[in-house]
Design an enzyme around this catalytic site. Structure first.
Site: not given
Length: 215
Positions: A9, A82
């Site tokens: 990201h 994550e």
């Protein structure tokens, strides 16, 4: 041969503030949005057919920007999240006590089954990331998917494809909006299964990553 592109990201507010994100979230900075647009420009030339993203906000926004450039829809997959950083999420790195820093270090220094209290081990992360990657094999022939995920998650995935244990010392740097590629091959001459073609490419970005400037 299936080619799968892996994108971290864009830069977030907490990246800039040096806060631990994990599965908590913060928005992309203006620079992070620009990074995502630059990935989109590169992705437009790659023949991307599917964009699959972690369901966290920072990855969703990155994926939406890339999808707009590629003309694809976005599919969310929570397995691409994550690492769960447990009780240390949202904390500023410089605020950690010696004990807390010890927990964090166990995730990067090769400690088997290291984990932060109420968090996830690298082995658990590896298993769900590999499951998400394996699901790409079920896409129609000729597909070229792009997965948007996170720094520790993607680093663990690429490292374990290379044969390292999930808990190995972290020696692979994947900067915000870097592009990696893994291929699934069946060859009589080379290793069958997943292979790493490229890792951490930032040649499409026009400015240094935040973590380069902070060193």
């Amino acid at each position: 041969m299936l080619q799968v592109y892996l994108v971290r990201h864009g830069e977030t507010q907490w990246n800039a503030e040096r806060r631990i994100q994990g599965q908590s979230d913060s928005p992309l900075t203006a620079h992070g949005e620009r990074q995502a647009w630059q990935v989109g420009e590169r992705a437009r030339t790659l023949g991307i057919t599917h964009i699959i993203t972690s369901d966290l906000g920072r990855t969703r926004r990155t994926a939406e920007i890339i999808a707009e450039a590629c003309g694809c829809s976005v599919i969310a997959d929570a397995r691409l999240r994550e690492l769960d950083m447990g009780v240390l999420e949202k904390r500023h790195i410089d605020s950690l006590s010696e004990e807390e820093e010890g927990w964090r270090r166990q995730l990067v220094n090769g400690t088997p089954d290291g984990r932060i209290p109420q968090g996830e081990s690298m082995q658990e992360l590896s298993e769900r990331m590999h499951a998400a990657l394996a699901s790409c094999l079920e896409l129609p022939a000729g597909s070229r998917p792009l997965l948007v995920s996170h720094g520790i998650a993607l680093g663990c995935l690429v490292s374990t494809i290379l044969g390292l244990p999930a808990y190995a010392e972290r020696r692979l740097r994947l900067r915000n909006c870097s592009i990696s590629r893994v291929d699934y091959q069946q060859s009589p001459w080379l290793a069958s299964g997943w292979v790493v073609e490229t890792a951490g490419d930032v040649s499409h970005l026009d400015a240094p990553a935040m973590d380069e400037l902070q060193r």
